[in-house]
Design an enzyme around this catalytic site. Structure first.
Site, PDB file in Angstrom:
ATOM      1  N   HIS A 317      -7.722  30.413  28.506  1.00 14.15           N
ATOM      2  CA  HIS A 317      -6.870  30.560  29.686  1.00 14.15           C
ATOM      3  C   HIS A 317      -6.644  29.217  30.391  1.00 14.15           C
ATOM      4  CE1 HIS A 317     -10.276  30.075  32.459  1.00 14.15           C
ATOM      5  NE2 HIS A 317     -10.974  30.898  31.664  1.00 14.15           N
ATOM      6  N   CYS A 335     -15.635  30.923  28.608  1.00 21.34           N
ATOM      7  CA  CYS A 335     -14.235  30.929  28.187  1.00 21.34           C
ATOM      8  C   CYS A 335     -13.825  29.546  27.693  1.00 21.34           C
ATOM      9  CB  CYS A 335     -13.328  31.345  29.344  1.00 21.34           C
ATOM     10  SG  CYS A 335     -13.499  33.068  29.837  1.00 21.34           S
TER      11      CYS A 335
END
Length: 410
Positions: A317, A335
């Site tokens: 992201h 992440c």
């Protein structure tokens, strides 16, 4: 004149003129083997009449009524073309099904007979079985559409199936056909879930059709329910390789590198999982909080252009707050973070089913089934061991018809 008398007269004619057959074949069709089959309705009995219904928990039984003839062959199929296995007694007086009938199905049974003179008889009967009470429902996934080369096929059952025999029944009823053809197989993820994948990734451009033939089939104390078939189209082979040690994300399409992006991955204690993952979803906006992953340090962030790879919350992201570390250090909570521009480009480039592989991390290996699609981290030999049916290459019946034909009892 009875059919027996007619056959005997015709047979006599054939014997008398046989030496003249080269000149005249008028009586050739009088031989019992070439005679038109007579209607054997009066010669055989069923435990179901035309239009009647029978309990699928009971076997189908066919018997010869008298000593004037015998049963020579029985073929029973349902509307889907599935054969019923059966066993014929040595004297030809009775036939009995040896495989379960389906519930709520229509069957066509063709019986061949032979009288004392060898003349052939035929009888065809149709019947229905009563509907199922308790059902074992199956949901095939994903939805029809276009996916990446790593997308597994799934089958979710409404109830647990544990015994090897019942699992084999379920697995044989689940059909996956692809163009071009690939080697593939089902494995049981748990008592209620099966996954199908090829030995290697799906070929780019392939079409995959999935259907269930479990409807009405007995599995333990339940009968299979219907399932909506699927058709998948496989897109380009898009692979993303995250090198946590080099802090880079390399994206390839059909084997060619199309971009390399500086990234940051999980910091110590939150190391990103290694291994192959499959893109599960694309979410243009996600609110990420420390509570969602049980992090000890608090955070509550709006996140854009998020591509999900695990159900527990691992994404690739936009992370504008860590641009100074991207390409140099790992500072995330697991992440893969990158610039907003790069995240938007990645979001627009990939699709569900595409492959993301993480290497060089100190994290654990991605698990196969409990946190997304880690199916590709299971080697092929182990994957096949998760199947309940006979592995490819082992002995199987030559055709469905052959496996369902008569087998004389001893």
């Amino acid at each position: 004149m009875s059919h027996t008398s007619r056959i005997r007269t015709a047979a006599g004619c054939a014997l008398l003129i046989a030496p003249l057959a080269i000149f005249a074949g008028a009586c050739d069709d009088g031989h019992p083997l070439s005679a038109t089959p007579y209607d054997a309705a009066d010669q055989i009995a069923f435990n179901a009449d035309d239009g009647g219904k029978i309990d699928p928990d009971k076997p189908l039984e066919i018997s010869a009524k008298d000593d004037d003839g015998r049963i020579t062959d029985v073929t029973a199929t349902d509307a889907a073309g599935r054969y019923v296995r059966g066993e014929l007694s040595a004297d030809g007086t009775r036939w009995r099904s040896t495989s379960p009938l389906a519930a709520g199905a229509h069957y066509t049974v063709r019986v061949s007979t032979e009288d004392d003179d060898g003349a052939p008889g035929r009888r065809t009967i149709g019947f229905d079985t009563t509907p199922a009470g308790k059902q074992l429902k199956v949901t095939l996934g994903p939805d029809s559409g276009t996916y990446g080369v790593g997308q597994p096929v799934t089958a979710e059952l409404s109830h647990s199936v544990k015994s090897p025999e019942e699992r084999a029944t379920v697995e044989r009823a689940l059909k996956v056909d692809s163009q071009p053809h690939v080697e593939g197989g089902w494995t049981w993820a748990n008592d209620k879930t099966l996954h199908f994948r090829p030995r290697e990734y799906w070929p780019a451009g392939a079409t995959v059709e999935v259907r269930s033939q479990l409807d009405g089939i007995k599995v333990g104390k339940r009968y299979g329910g219907s399932a909506k078939p699927l058709k998948l189209t496989i897109g380009d082979r898009v692979e993303a390789i995250t090198d946590a040690a080099a802090h880079t994300l390399t994206v390839k399409r059909n084997g060619k590198v199309i971009r390399t992006i500086p990234v940051t991955t999980g910091k110590p204690g939150y190391d990103t999982r290694n291994g192959v993952k499959v893109i599960l979803a694309k979410e243009s906006f996600v609110r990420m909080t420390s509570a969602s992953i049980g992090a000890s340090d608090f955070y509550d962030l709006p996140v854009y252009w998020a591509t999900r790879v695990t159900w527990s919350g691992e994404y690739l992201h936009a992370a504008p707050w860590s641009t100074g570390s991207q390409g140099a250090a790992n500072v995330s909570h697991g992440c893969t973070g990158m610039s907003t521009e790069a995240a938007k480009w990645f979001f627009d480039t990939v699709k569900v089913g595409d492959v993301v592989q993480v290497v060089g991390s100190n994290g654990d290996m991605m698990t196969p089934f409990d946190n997304g699609f880690g199916d590709w981290n299971v080697d092929w030999a182990k994957w096949r061991k998760g199947s309940a049916v006979v592995p490819a290459g082992s002995h199987v019946d030559s055709t469905p018809a052959d496996s369902a034909r008569l087998r004389p009892s001893v």
